[in-house]
Design a protein around this motif. Structure first.
Motif, PDB file in Angstrom:
ATOM      1  N   LEU A  80       0.829  -1.205   0.000  1.00 24.24           N
ATOM      2  CA  LEU A  80       0.000   0.000   0.000  1.00 24.24           C
ATOM      3  C   LEU A  80       0.862   1.253   0.000  1.00 24.24           C
ATOM      4  CD1 LEU A  80      -2.808  -1.009   2.541  1.00 24.24           C
ATOM      5  CD2 LEU A  80      -2.988  -0.845   0.053  1.00 24.24           C
ATOM      6  N   PHE A  81       1.976   1.218   0.728  1.00 23.95           N
ATOM      7  CA  PHE A  81       2.890   2.360   0.756  1.00 23.95           C
ATOM      8  C   PHE A  81       3.466   2.623  -0.636  1.00 23.95           C
ATOM      9  CE2 PHE A  81       7.405   3.552   0.841  1.00 23.95           C
ATOM     10  CZ  PHE A  81       7.293   4.857   1.314  1.00 23.95           C
ATOM     11  N   HIS A  82       3.946   1.565  -1.293  1.00 26.85           N
ATOM     12  CA  HIS A  82       4.506   1.716  -2.635  1.00 26.85           C
ATOM     13  C   HIS A  82       3.442   2.213  -3.617  1.00 26.85           C
ATOM     14  CE1 HIS A  82       8.599   0.317  -2.340  1.00 26.85           C
ATOM     15  NE2 HIS A  82       8.230  -0.748  -1.662  1.00 26.85           N
ATOM     16  N   PHE A  83       2.249   1.647  -3.505  1.00 32.43           N
ATOM     17  CA  PHE A  83       1.189   1.920  -4.463  1.00 32.43           C
ATOM     18  C   PHE A  83       0.696   3.369  -4.384  1.00 32.43           C
ATOM     19  CE2 PHE A  83      -3.115   1.918  -6.119  1.00 32.43           C
ATOM     20  CZ  PHE A  83      -3.049   1.065  -7.199  1.00 32.43           C
ATOM     21  N   TYR A  84       0.515   3.882  -3.171  1.00 27.15           N
ATOM     22  CA  TYR A  84      -0.108   5.191  -3.000  1.00 27.15           C
ATOM     23  C   TYR A  84       0.885   6.337  -2.807  1.00 27.15           C
ATOM     24  CZ  TYR A  84      -4.672   2.981  -2.623  1.00 27.15           C
ATOM     25  OH  TYR A  84      -5.822   2.293  -2.891  1.00 27.15           O
ATOM     26  N   ARG A  85       2.177   6.064  -2.810  1.00 23.18           N
ATOM     27  CA  ARG A  85       3.115   7.167  -2.602  1.00 23.18           C
ATOM     28  C   ARG A  85       3.125   8.093  -3.820  1.00 23.18           C
ATOM     29  NH1 ARG A  85       6.149   3.069  -4.728  1.00 23.18           N
ATOM     30  NH2 ARG A  85       8.107   3.561  -5.794  1.00 23.18           N
ATOM     31  N   ASN A  86       3.490   9.327  -3.576  1.00 25.67           N
ATOM     32  CA  ASN A  86       3.483  10.338  -4.634  1.00 25.67           C
ATOM     33  C   ASN A  86       4.760  11.172  -4.524  1.00 25.67           C
ATOM     34  OD1 ASN A  86       2.816  12.114  -6.670  1.00 25.67           O
ATOM     35  ND2 ASN A  86       1.242  13.194  -5.509  1.00 25.67           N
ATOM     36  N   PRO A  87       5.893  10.615  -4.921  1.00 30.37           N
ATOM     37  CA  PRO A  87       7.169  11.321  -4.763  1.00 30.37           C
ATOM     38  C   PRO A  87       7.286  12.517  -5.707  1.00 30.37           C
ATOM     39  CG  PRO A  87       7.490   9.334  -6.049  1.00 30.37           C
ATOM     40  CD  PRO A  87       6.065   9.299  -5.568  1.00 30.37           C
ATOM     41  N   GLU A  88       8.041  13.500  -5.275  1.00 29.63           N
ATOM     42  CA  GLU A  88       8.304  14.663  -6.117  1.00 29.63           C
ATOM     43  C   GLU A  88       9.241  14.256  -7.250  1.00 29.63           C
ATOM     44  OE1 GLU A  88       7.711  18.565  -7.231  1.00 29.63           O
ATOM     45  OE2 GLU A  88       6.822  17.531  -5.510  1.00 29.63           O
ATOM     46  N   ARG A  89       8.890  14.629  -8.477  1.00 31.62           N
ATOM     47  CA  ARG A  89       9.706  14.259  -9.636  1.00 31.62           C
ATOM     48  C   ARG A  89      10.536  15.451 -10.105  1.00 31.62           C
ATOM     49  NH1 ARG A  89       9.692   8.862  -9.251  1.00 31.62           N
ATOM     50  NH2 ARG A  89       7.770   7.883  -9.951  1.00 31.62           N
ATOM     51  N   HIS A  90      11.773  15.192 -10.474  1.00 24.42           N
ATOM     52  CA  HIS A  90      12.659  16.215 -11.021  1.00 24.42           C
ATOM     53  C   HIS A  90      13.240  15.703 -12.336  1.00 24.42           C
ATOM     54  CE1 HIS A  90      12.481  18.407  -7.208  1.00 24.42           C
ATOM     55  NE2 HIS A  90      12.644  17.230  -6.609  1.00 24.42           N
ATOM     56  N   HIS A  91      13.388  16.585 -13.311  1.00 24.93           N
ATOM     57  CA  HIS A  91      13.936  16.156 -14.598  1.00 24.93           C
ATOM     58  C   HIS A  91      14.687  17.318 -15.242  1.00 24.93           C
ATOM     59  CE1 HIS A  91      11.060  18.502 -17.008  1.00 24.93           C
ATOM     60  NE2 HIS A  91      10.159  18.168 -16.104  1.00 24.93           N
ATOM     61  N   ASN A  92      15.494  17.006 -16.214  1.00 28.34           N
ATOM     62  CA  ASN A  92      16.233  18.031 -16.969  1.00 28.34           C
ATOM     63  C   ASN A  92      15.910  17.927 -18.456  1.00 28.34           C
ATOM     64  OD1 ASN A  92      17.456  15.607 -17.447  1.00 28.34           O
ATOM     65  ND2 ASN A  92      19.551  16.293 -17.055  1.00 28.34           N
ATOM     66  N   ALA A  93      14.644  17.609 -18.742  1.00 34.14           N
ATOM     67  CA  ALA A  93      14.220  17.420 -20.130  1.00 34.14           C
ATOM     68  C   ALA A  93      14.243  18.737 -20.900  1.00 34.14           C
ATOM     69  CB  ALA A  93      12.811  16.823 -20.173  1.00 34.14           C
ATOM     70  N   GLU A  94      14.595  18.632 -22.174  1.00 36.19           N
ATOM     71  CA  GLU A  94      14.542  19.796 -23.067  1.00 36.19           C
ATOM     72  C   GLU A  94      13.108  20.001 -23.567  1.00 36.19           C
ATOM     73  OE1 GLU A  94      17.055  21.731 -23.522  1.00 36.19           O
ATOM     74  OE2 GLU A  94      18.542  20.478 -22.488  1.00 36.19           O
ATOM     75  N   LYS A  95      12.895  21.107 -24.276  1.00 39.96           N
ATOM     76  CA  LYS A  95      11.550  21.471 -24.699  1.00 39.96           C
ATOM     77  C   LYS A  95      10.901  20.412 -25.586  1.00 39.96           C
ATOM     78  CE  LYS A  95       8.952  25.197 -26.918  1.00 39.96           C
ATOM     79  NZ  LYS A  95       9.007  26.519 -27.578  1.00 39.96           N
ATOM     80  N   ASN A  96      11.682  19.767 -26.459  1.00 37.57           N
ATOM     81  CA  ASN A  96      11.100  18.798 -27.389  1.00 37.57           C
ATOM     82  C   ASN A  96      11.212  17.355 -26.888  1.00 37.57           C
ATOM     83  OD1 ASN A  96      13.857  18.735 -27.637  1.00 37.57           O
ATOM     84  ND2 ASN A  96      13.877  18.348 -29.833  1.00 37.57           N
ATOM     85  N   ASP A  97      11.609  17.174 -25.633  1.00 32.87           N
ATOM     86  CA  ASP A  97      11.689  15.822 -25.064  1.00 32.87           C
ATOM     87  C   ASP A  97      10.321  15.354 -24.592  1.00 32.87           C
ATOM     88  OD1 ASP A  97      14.368  15.735 -25.537  1.00 32.87           O
ATOM     89  OD2 ASP A  97      14.969  16.224 -23.480  1.00 32.87           O
ATOM     90  N   ILE A  98      10.138  14.043 -24.577  1.00 35.96           N
ATOM     91  CA  ILE A  98       8.909  13.444 -24.077  1.00 35.96           C
ATOM     92  C   ILE A  98       9.276  12.534 -22.908  1.00 35.96           C
ATOM     93  CG2 ILE A  98       6.931  11.973 -24.607  1.00 35.96           C
ATOM     94  CD1 ILE A  98       7.287  12.750 -27.550  1.00 35.96           C
ATOM     95  N   LEU A  99       8.646  12.750 -21.768  1.00 38.71           N
ATOM     96  CA  LEU A  99       8.916  11.946 -20.581  1.00 38.71           C
ATOM     97  C   LEU A  99       7.907  10.808 -20.481  1.00 38.71           C
ATOM     98  CD1 LEU A  99       9.509  14.811 -17.982  1.00 38.71           C
ATOM     99  CD2 LEU A  99      11.229  13.529 -19.260  1.00 38.71           C
ATOM    100  N   SER A 100       8.288   9.759 -19.776  1.00 41.12           N
ATOM    101  CA  SER A 100       7.345   8.677 -19.523  1.00 41.12           C
ATOM    102  C   SER A 100       6.261   9.171 -18.572  1.00 41.12           C
ATOM    103  CB  SER A 100       8.062   7.476 -18.903  1.00 41.12           C
ATOM    104  OG  SER A 100       7.117   6.496 -18.495  1.00 41.12           O
ATOM    105  N   PRO A 101       4.991   8.929 -18.883  1.00 41.13           N
ATOM    106  CA  PRO A 101       3.916   9.378 -17.994  1.00 41.13           C
ATOM    107  C   PRO A 101       3.733   8.479 -16.780  1.00 41.13           C
ATOM    108  CG  PRO A 101       2.990   8.220 -19.857  1.00 41.13           C
ATOM    109  CD  PRO A 101       4.471   8.300 -20.103  1.00 41.13           C
TER     110      PRO A 101
END
Length: 217
Positions: A80-101
């Protein structure tokens, strides 16, 4: 001391078997058997030791019966802890990059030709995702990427790029196993299409028979 050693051995065997089953059946990552499994063994042994001392339990048969239930309870809490956690995400993607949803692992990458409706083939079942025909995302060749989330993955999905929402359609459906090809047209799902000056991206969330609900922000 004898009871502690016995509990450690029993908890190690039982917890390792449960995690091995989750790796085989639920497709969680193998690393969890070396991290979370050890945590569960330590917690179940420590909590069990405290409970046995508090209740003055010295009956080895009773300890044998209690340990598995304690281990299962702790693994359930961990899931349940793994399933419902909502960690803060950080990335260094460029404008035309696509991140995994989504977290999880990729099960397929398929090219969709211009004007074709995306579909999935599982066994003898062919499933079409007709809602994408309501926007012009299919007017040029595109790629369909399938991602499966396990019980231990973060289930909060995020936008893969910035853009304007041009489609947000919810389908109230059944809860068929995702192993069944019909799940992609019969299961509850939500489709979101984002559009910016570079491209359009569609995100289709499909509920499984265990995860019975999709909440769209």
């Amino acid at each position: 001391m004898k009871n502690i050693i016995f509990s450690i051995v029993e908890n190690t065997i039982f917890s390792s078997l449960v995690f091995s089953y989750l790796i085989f059946k639920a497709k969680i990552q193998k690393r969890f058997i070396y991290t979370d499994n050890i945590l569960i063994i330590a917690l179940s042994t420590s909590i069990g030791y405290c409970v046995y001392n508090l209740l003055s339990v010295n009956n080895i048969t009773l300890i044998v019966l209690i340990n598995p239930f304690l281990t299962i309870f702790l693994i359930g809490c961990l899931t349940l802890f793994h399933f419902y956690r909502n960690p803060e995400r950080h990335h260094n993607a460029e404008k035309n990059d696509i991140l995994s949803p989504a977290d999880g692992f990729i099960v397929y990458i398929k090219r969709i030709e211009e004007g074709k409706t995306p579909f999935s083939v599982k066994g003898r079942t062919i499933s079409k995702l007709q809602e994408l025909t309501k926007v012009d995302i299919l007017q040029s060749p595109c790629w369909l990427i399938g991602i499966v989330m396990t019980l231990f993955d973060v289930h909060v999905n995020r936008a893969p790029t910035s853009g304007r929402v041009v489609l947000n359609k919810y389908f109230k459906g059944k809860f068929v196993s995702l192993k069944n090809g019909e799940s992609e047209v019969k299961n509850e799902r939500n489709t979101i299409v984002l559009k910016n000056e570079l491209y359009q991206i569609g995100v289709i969330q499909i509920a499984s028979k265990r995860v019975r609900g999709i909440e769209s922000y």
